[in-house]
Design a protein around this motif. Structure first.
Motif, PDB file in Angstrom:
ATOM      1  N   LEU A 172      10.783  -4.068 -11.576  1.00  0.00           N
ATOM      2  CA  LEU A 172      10.186  -4.358 -12.884  1.00  0.00           C
ATOM      3  C   LEU A 172       9.887  -3.088 -13.672  1.00  0.00           C
ATOM      4  N   GLY A 173      10.005  -1.926 -13.014  1.00  0.00           N
ATOM      5  CA  GLY A 173       9.826  -0.662 -13.719  1.00  0.00           C
ATOM      6  C   GLY A 173       8.666   0.190 -13.277  1.00  0.00           C
ATOM      7  N   ALA A 174       7.891  -0.261 -12.291  1.00  0.00           N
ATOM      8  CA  ALA A 174       6.721   0.514 -11.864  1.00  0.00           C
ATOM      9  C   ALA A 174       7.122   1.886 -11.354  1.00  0.00           C
ATOM     10  N   ARG A 175       6.320   2.903 -11.707  1.00  0.00           N
ATOM     11  CA  ARG A 175       6.582   4.279 -11.290  1.00  0.00           C
ATOM     12  C   ARG A 175       5.540   4.802 -10.308  1.00  0.00           C
ATOM     13  N   GLY A 176       4.581   3.965  -9.950  1.00  0.00           N
ATOM     14  CA  GLY A 176       3.582   4.333  -8.959  1.00  0.00           C
ATOM     15  C   GLY A 176       2.966   3.082  -8.370  1.00  0.00           C
ATOM     16  N   LEU A 177       2.494   3.181  -7.130  1.00  0.00           N
ATOM     17  CA  LEU A 177       1.950   2.032  -6.398  1.00  0.00           C
ATOM     18  C   LEU A 177       0.564   2.381  -5.871  1.00  0.00           C
ATOM     19  N   LEU A 178      -0.444   1.642  -6.337  1.00  0.00           N
ATOM     20  CA  LEU A 178      -1.810   1.844  -5.874  1.00  0.00           C
ATOM     21  C   LEU A 178      -2.182   0.692  -4.947  1.00  0.00           C
ATOM     22  N   LEU A 179      -2.460   1.016  -3.692  1.00  0.00           N
ATOM     23  CA  LEU A 179      -2.771   0.009  -2.677  1.00  0.00           C
ATOM     24  C   LEU A 179      -4.259   0.022  -2.357  1.00  0.00           C
ATOM     25  N   THR A 180      -4.879  -1.136  -2.319  1.00  0.00           N
ATOM     26  CA  THR A 180      -6.257  -1.236  -1.842  1.00  0.00           C
ATOM     27  C   THR A 180      -6.302  -2.202  -0.666  1.00  0.00           C
ATOM     28  N   ASN A 181      -7.299  -2.019   0.183  1.00  0.00           N
ATOM     29  CA  ASN A 181      -7.454  -2.921   1.314  1.00  0.00           C
ATOM     30  C   ASN A 181      -8.901  -2.940   1.784  1.00  0.00           C
ATOM     31  N   ALA A 182      -9.216  -3.914   2.579  1.00  0.00           N
ATOM     32  CA  ALA A 182     -10.464  -3.955   3.320  1.00  0.00           C
ATOM     33  C   ALA A 182     -10.169  -3.500   4.739  1.00  0.00           C
ATOM     34  N   ALA A 183     -11.031  -2.653   5.289  1.00  0.00           N
ATOM     35  CA  ALA A 183     -10.743  -2.069   6.598  1.00  0.00           C
ATOM     36  C   ALA A 183     -12.013  -1.973   7.428  1.00  0.00           C
ATOM     37  N   GLY A 184     -11.807  -1.922   8.745  1.00  0.00           N
ATOM     38  CA  GLY A 184     -12.911  -1.681   9.664  1.00  0.00           C
ATOM     39  C   GLY A 184     -13.126  -0.185   9.833  1.00  0.00           C
ATOM     40  N   GLY A 185     -14.359   0.229   9.862  1.00  0.00           N
ATOM     41  CA  GLY A 185     -14.664   1.644   9.998  1.00  0.00           C
ATOM     42  C   GLY A 185     -14.634   2.088  11.449  1.00  0.00           C
ATOM     43  N   ILE A 186     -13.860   3.123  11.731  1.00  0.00           N
ATOM     44  CA  ILE A 186     -13.818   3.730  13.063  1.00  0.00           C
ATOM     45  C   ILE A 186     -14.648   5.005  13.081  1.00  0.00           C
TER      46      ILE A 186
END
Length: 278
Positions: free
Chosen positions: A108-122
């Motif tokens: 679709l033309g995106a030039r960057g990807l920003l990923l978010t997530n929920a994670a467990g803290g180690i």
């Protein structure tokens, strides 16, 4: 059975064509929103909203907190594609399918990807509510969306010496400092799920350098690397990992902490979208 690159390319073209029936806007950035973080999509201006069921060949999400919608519009003045709710291997999708949203964003033309997530803290210093800028990852699910024949436009052996783009991370650091958003930085480890990890596994992860653990993000980063698409990753630490708290782990806890931290995360993401230059 390995996927067929020709069929893969055709399915992607059909998905793009279906979206183009609703909007011609080309997103500069694609944002993938993790568990409990989907409210950020409500900030998109002049949104075109599609359920993923309306997009041909798009794998369906079945997890609470993942709405299964694509939102195309403007955030902080820039054209974006927001993937509101991701898919996971533990839902029954094969590894190739996990990369489909990234291939679609790129097409679709995106030039960057920003990923978010929920994670467990180690890392014991990363308590619930911590925002962690991902510096690197460990693939302990031992899967990849790149396995099999080479897909259209993909690199066969993508370099992963900088999987989470360092120049973009530096911009994100500066934005957090300017906006007085506290954050940490660390290594994310991907496990296949859907069960949470055992205390022995968490002790092992800590010894090999992991700061947080989750069930997503890495396949998307791998797919982006094969397409030469810069990646930025942010984890919300929602709970201590197994063996680091007295109570059992619960997905509702993940969603609740995600709600509590969403204003800070939204402010950071909004700043990243507005000010980042790739």
């Amino acid at each position: 059975m390995p996927f067929d690159p020709a069929i893969d390319a055709r399915q992607l073209q059909e998905a793009v064509a279906a979206i183009r029936q609703h909007t011609d806007l080309e997103p500069e950035l694609a944002l993938v929103l993790g568990s409990g973080l989907g409210a950020l999509a409500d900030e998109v201006e002049d949104p075109v909203v599609l359920t993923t069921a309306e997009v041909p060949h798009y794998p369906q999400s079945t997890v609470e907190g993942h709405a299964g919608r694509l939102v195309i519009g403007r955030l902080a003045g820039r054209p974006v594609l927001v993937i509101q709710g991701r898919i996971h291997g533990y839902e029954g999708h094969d590894a190739r399918a996990l990369g489909f949203p990234v291939r679609l964003a790129h097409a679709l033309g995106a030039r960057g990807l920003l990923l978010t997530n929920a994670a467990g803290g180690i890392n014991p210093a990363f308590g619930p509510g911590t925002l962690m800028l991902i510096s690197d990852h460990l693939n302990l699910a031992f899967q990849s969306p790149l396995a099999g024949p080479v897909g259209e436009g993909e690199v066969r052996f993508p370099d992963l010496s900088n999987p989470y783009d360092e120049p973009w991370r530096e911009q994100a650091r500066n934005i957090a400092i300017t906006r007085k958003i506290p954050y940490r930085e660390g290594v994310y480890v991907w496990t296949s799920g859907p069960s949470y990890e055992t205390p022995a596994e968490i002790r092992f992860f800590a010894r090999v350098g992991a700061d947080a653990v989750g069930m997503s993000t890495v396949p998307e980063a791998l797919q982006a690397a094969a397409l030469d698409l810069p990646v930025l990753g942010i984890s919300t630490i929602t709970n201590p990992a197994a063996g680091l708290q007295d109570t059992p782990l619960d997905h509702s806890e993940v969603l609740e902490v995600g709600r509590q931290v969403r204003d800070r995360l939204a402010a950071w993401v909004r700043g990243i979208v507005a000010e980042s230059r790739l």
